[in-house]
Scaffold this active site. Structure first.
Site, PDB file in Angstrom:
ATOM      1  N   LYS A 254       0.871  -1.175   0.000  1.00  0.00           N
ATOM      2  CA  LYS A 254       0.000   0.000   0.000  1.00  0.00           C
ATOM      3  C   LYS A 254       0.905   1.220   0.000  1.00  0.00           C
ATOM      4  O   LYS A 254       1.536   1.528   1.001  1.00  0.00           O
ATOM      5  CB  LYS A 254      -0.931   0.013   1.214  1.00  0.00           C
ATOM      6  CG  LYS A 254      -1.905   1.168   1.178  1.00  0.00           C
ATOM      7  CD  LYS A 254      -2.849   1.154   2.362  1.00  0.00           C
ATOM      8  CE  LYS A 254      -3.991   2.139   2.199  1.00  0.00           C
ATOM      9  NZ  LYS A 254      -3.609   3.506   1.914  1.00  0.00           N
ATOM     10  N   GLU A 304      -1.269   4.228  -8.296  1.00  0.00           N
ATOM     11  CA  GLU A 304      -0.921   5.131  -7.205  1.00  0.00           C
ATOM     12  C   GLU A 304       0.380   5.839  -7.579  1.00  0.00           C
ATOM     13  O   GLU A 304       1.331   5.196  -8.021  1.00  0.00           O
ATOM     14  CB  GLU A 304      -0.742   4.305  -5.918  1.00  0.00           C
ATOM     15  CG  GLU A 304      -0.526   5.112  -4.670  1.00  0.00           C
ATOM     16  CD  GLU A 304      -1.819   5.594  -3.998  1.00  0.00           C
ATOM     17  OE1 GLU A 304      -2.926   5.410  -4.565  1.00  0.00           O
ATOM     18  OE2 GLU A 304      -1.712   6.161  -2.897  1.00  0.00           O
ATOM     19  N   PHE A 344      -2.353  -0.550 -10.658  1.00  0.00           N
ATOM     20  CA  PHE A 344      -2.955  -1.703  -9.978  1.00  0.00           C
ATOM     21  C   PHE A 344      -4.268  -2.204 -10.564  1.00  0.00           C
ATOM     22  O   PHE A 344      -4.762  -3.234 -10.140  1.00  0.00           O
ATOM     23  CB  PHE A 344      -3.072  -1.477  -8.465  1.00  0.00           C
ATOM     24  CG  PHE A 344      -3.867  -0.268  -8.046  1.00  0.00           C
ATOM     25  CD1 PHE A 344      -5.235  -0.256  -8.125  1.00  0.00           C
ATOM     26  CD2 PHE A 344      -3.214   0.845  -7.526  1.00  0.00           C
ATOM     27  CE1 PHE A 344      -5.964   0.850  -7.712  1.00  0.00           C
ATOM     28  CE2 PHE A 344      -3.926   1.962  -7.107  1.00  0.00           C
ATOM     29  CZ  PHE A 344      -5.317   1.958  -7.207  1.00  0.00           C
ATOM     30  N   ARG A 416     -17.274   1.036  -1.075  1.00  0.00           N
ATOM     31  CA  ARG A 416     -16.243   0.638  -0.116  1.00  0.00           C
ATOM     32  C   ARG A 416     -16.676  -0.720   0.430  1.00  0.00           C
ATOM     33  O   ARG A 416     -17.410  -0.800   1.402  1.00  0.00           O
ATOM     34  CB  ARG A 416     -16.186   1.680   1.009  1.00  0.00           C
ATOM     35  CG  ARG A 416     -15.008   1.508   1.930  1.00  0.00           C
ATOM     36  CD  ARG A 416     -15.057   2.516   3.061  1.00  0.00           C
ATOM     37  NE  ARG A 416     -14.829   3.897   2.632  1.00  0.00           N
ATOM     38  CZ  ARG A 416     -13.639   4.396   2.313  1.00  0.00           C
ATOM     39  NH1 ARG A 416     -12.565   3.646   2.352  1.00  0.00           N
ATOM     40  NH2 ARG A 416     -13.537   5.653   1.946  1.00  0.00           N
ATOM     41  N   LYS A 422      -7.549  -2.736   3.625  1.00  0.00           N
ATOM     42  CA  LYS A 422      -6.241  -2.131   3.853  1.00  0.00           C
ATOM     43  C   LYS A 422      -5.757  -2.537   5.236  1.00  0.00           C
ATOM     44  O   LYS A 422      -6.534  -2.580   6.187  1.00  0.00           O
ATOM     45  CB  LYS A 422      -6.296  -0.604   3.701  1.00  0.00           C
ATOM     46  CG  LYS A 422      -7.411   0.058   4.433  1.00  0.00           C
ATOM     47  CD  LYS A 422      -7.493   1.530   4.093  1.00  0.00           C
ATOM     48  CE  LYS A 422      -8.775   2.101   4.673  1.00  0.00           C
ATOM     49  NZ  LYS A 422      -9.036   3.464   4.371  1.00  0.00           N
TER      50      LYS A 422
HETATM   51  P1  AMP Z   1      -7.466   4.969   2.007  1.00  0.00           P
HETATM   52  O1  AMP Z   1      -7.258   6.217   1.197  1.00  0.00           O
HETATM   53  O2  AMP Z   1      -6.797   5.003   3.341  1.00  0.00           O
HETATM   54  O3  AMP Z   1      -8.926   4.566   2.040  1.00  0.00           O
HETATM   55  O4  AMP Z   1      -6.731   3.748   1.254  1.00  0.00           O
HETATM   56  C1  AMP Z   1      -7.052   3.343  -0.042  1.00  0.00           C
HETATM   57  C2  AMP Z   1      -6.114   4.011  -1.012  1.00  0.00           C
HETATM   58  O5  AMP Z   1      -4.838   3.409  -0.984  1.00  0.00           O
HETATM   59  C3  AMP Z   1      -6.519   3.885  -2.465  1.00  0.00           C
HETATM   60  O6  AMP Z   1      -7.510   4.791  -2.804  1.00  0.00           O
HETATM   61  C4  AMP Z   1      -5.208   4.152  -3.182  1.00  0.00           C
HETATM   62  O7  AMP Z   1      -5.054   5.556  -3.358  1.00  0.00           O
HETATM   63  C5  AMP Z   1      -4.143   3.729  -2.179  1.00  0.00           C
HETATM   64  N1  AMP Z   1      -3.333   2.569  -2.591  1.00  0.00           N
HETATM   65  C6  AMP Z   1      -2.009   2.435  -2.328  1.00  0.00           C
HETATM   66  N2  AMP Z   1      -1.552   1.275  -2.795  1.00  0.00           N
HETATM   67  C7  AMP Z   1      -2.587   0.625  -3.369  1.00  0.00           C
HETATM   68  C8  AMP Z   1      -2.739  -0.648  -4.018  1.00  0.00           C
HETATM   69  N3  AMP Z   1      -1.740  -1.507  -4.140  1.00  0.00           N
HETATM   70  N4  AMP Z   1      -3.992  -0.967  -4.476  1.00  0.00           N
HETATM   71  C9  AMP Z   1      -5.029  -0.117  -4.322  1.00  0.00           C
HETATM   72  N5  AMP Z   1      -4.931   1.086  -3.730  1.00  0.00           N
HETATM   73  C10 AMP Z   1      -3.731   1.464  -3.245  1.00  0.00           C
END
Ligand code: AMP
Length: 565
Positions: A254, A304, A344, A416, A422
């Site tokens: 991530k 990303e 991704f 979601r 995550k």
């Molecule tokens: P959050 O913003 O905390 O909800 O986490 C999700 C976000 O992580 C996604 O919207 C992407 O911007 C980011 N992200 C980072 N690495 C990845 C990955 N390998 N696959 C999907 N999303 C990722």
């Protein structure tokens, strides 16, 4: 007969007055049926509090300072009326209505003007958004004044809610999908799917009205029209993800960066941010690399972007945001803050919509089309030990944690769900909205440096306070934030300023406590702002339900104190 804006305002009054979802859906469905074709999308957008459809890049760009000045001028009423009404309702729209009811100006001229229609309101909003260049501010103010001077108190209430993007009637997009299904006699799943594809429920309703419902069954993506991103839920550890996905799981680094959606058609490339705004001109290096690498002539891809130092190591997120916001000296910034893209997902390739295919197949197609652009580092495993090691590697390499994706899952735009989880190592930070702020002391006495943090109540759209902090931001960030907060300030009393909830911040904390202090009855302990999240909107903030769940989960390890609920 064109539909009057008054009818839309009356509908919203009725919706706001009931808590019954069925009634909301049925009132809205009847209204949708009564509209002309060209009124449908504008009406749906406005009912949801949006001036324009979601994918549209237009913005009104009106500060609260400007708007409040115009409200005062148009009514010539005592501003105290507004402030009193705001402090009892907490709603700018209702406070505007109270103000308009007490106007001291005789509205003789209005008797001779025609009542506002939905189409005219949209045209006015477009004119406001399109105003740019020298003298733009004065022109915007003139247009706004003209629009608001024609409004009745109830119309003004909803105009202001649209102008500030603060509708809060309890009618959210999910209910609008139901109303659209009911109005045009469509299965709800068809409407939901069409909404995912077109990216705007107003356009779905308008398409059902103009092209007939059969058209909705065969919709495809449009290149250069951004799609709402699929989102992830939080898992507390690797094991939870393996259990959830029932075995084989795709674990990926991530990256702590910004999500981008790439649209390519032949030689043309457009890049959208997570909020679906066009970031193409800020990212010439990324655009160039896409042009040089992506094999397919038509593609919608996701990845990303992270900021790196000159040897390619990830550097903090705030530097990346500087790249996204940059409008001048872009080449210079591109040299100072190099970016790296990891792809991704692939949603669409050469006319084919891929979102119903399993993730592994989409990823395979992605790798065949990515050229030299790397995909996110990935392993597929059902072994906890292997996945734990991978998480440690991700963290050691300076990334946030891992994403755990179900290898068989489809891509579900705008939702979601549990297909993507995550996993971070610490207590998951919360994305919260600043609803008020206080001036600090000593060195900080001129700055709004103490912030009230609130989570979103998805039922009502209101924000409930769960904490307060002055920790975590640099002086420069505080100064900038003070300026932004002042622009949206609604009331100011004894160094306490309430603001329109607009700014999202990521907050870390070490416990959630029960507390009578705030309207949420919860309080974060040791809250600290980790970083600003200019890439998120208040609708993206974490919900009070999530906060309650974390609160409850704490008791798996701890005992409950007697007075805790
Ligand atoms: P959050 O913003 O905390 O909800 O986490 C999700 C976000 O992580 C996604 O919207 C992407 O911007 C980011 N992200 C980072 N690495 C990845 C990955 N390998 N696959 C999907 N999303 C990722």
């Amino acid at each position: 007969m064109p539909t009057l804006f008054k009818d839309l305002a009356d509908l919203l009054e009725k919706i706001a007055a009931t808590r019954k979802r069925l009634e909301i859906v049925s009132l809205t469905a009847d209204f949708l049926k009564s509209l002309d074709a060209e009124e449908t999308e504008p009406a749906v957008s406005m009912i949801l509090g949006n001036a324009f459809p979601k994918y549209n890049q237009k913005t009104l760009d009106i500060s609260w300072t400007t708007l409040s000045k115009i409200l005062q001028r148009v009514t010539n009423a005592d501003w105290k009326i507004f402030l009193d009404a705001f402090s009892s309702t907490g709603d700018i729209g209702s406070a505007t209505k109270a103000l308009f009811e007490k106007t001291t100006l005789k509205k003789q001229t209005i008797l001779f003007t025609k009542p506002l229609t939905i189409t005219e309101v949209r045209r006015n909003l477009e004119a406001i958004a399109e105003t740019s260049g020298s003298g733009a501010r004065e022109k915007k103010e003139r247009l706004l004044t003209a629009l608001l001077s024609q409004a009745s108190p109830t119309e003004a209430k909803y105009l202001v809610k649209i102008l500030t993007h603060e509708m809060r009637t309890g009618l959210h997009e999910g209910l609008m999908e139901q109303a659209t299904a009911k109005a045009f006699d469509l299965p709800l799943t068809t409407v939901q799917k069409a909404n995912m594809t077109l990216g705007d429920i107003g356009e779905v309703a308008a398409t059902a009205k103009t092209k007939g419902k059969n058209h909705l069954f065969t919709l495809n993506f449009k290149i250069f029209r951004p799609v709402k991103p699929m989102l992830a839920q939080t898992a507390s550890d690797i094991n939870e993800a393996l259990v959830q996905h029932n075995g084989e799981t795709s674990f990926e680094y991530k990256y702590d960066g910004a999500r981008i959606q790439i649209h390519k058609q032949n030689g043309k490339v457009q890049v959208f941010s997570r909020r679906l705004t066009d970031a193409t001109s800020s990212l010439p290096d990324i655009v160039e690399s896409i042009k040089n690498n992506i094999v397919a002539h038509e593609a919608i891809l996701e990845g990303e972007v992270i900021a790196t130092d000159n040897s390619g190591n990830p550097i903090p997120f705030q530097h990346l945001m500087r790249r996204f916001k940059r409008v001048h000296d872009i080449a210079d910034a591109a040299e100072k803050i190099p970016l790296k893209l990891y792809l991704f997902d692939a949603l669409y390739i050469n006319g084919k919509n891929l979102i119903s295919l399993p993730y592994t197949q989409r990823r395979q197609t992605l790798s065949e089309n990515a050229g030299e652009i790397p995909l996110t580092t990935q392993i597929i495993t059902n072994k906890q030990e292997t996945a734990e090691k991978f998480l440690q590697e991700a963290i050691a390499a300076g990334h946030e944690g891992v994403m755990a994706k179900n290898p068989n899952s489809p891509y579900t735009p705008g939702t979601r769900g549990k297909h993507w989880l995550k996993i971070k190592q610490t207590l998951d930070p919360l994305d919260l909205v600043i609803t008020a702020a206080e001036y600090g002391y000593g060195r900080r006495h001129e700055w709004l440096s103490d912030y009230y943090l609130a989570a979103r109540d998805p039922e009502t759209g209101n924000f409930l306070t769960i904490g307060k902090t002055f920790k975590g931001l640099t002086d420069t960030e505080i100064i900038n934030l003070t300026r932004q907060l002042k622009e949206t300030a609604i009331t100011e009393e004894h160094r306490h300023v309430t603001v329109i909830p607009k700014i999202v911040v990521e907050v870390t904390y070490n416990e959630i406590q029960h507390s009578p202090k705030y309207n949420s009855h919860m309080a974060l302990r040791f809250a600290r702002i980790n970083r600003l999240r200019p890439d998120k909107q208040p609708e993206d903030a974490d919900t009070i339900t999530k906060v309650k769940n974390i609160y409850e989960k704490q008791f798996a390890k701890k005992g409950r104190y007697k007075t805790e609920p």
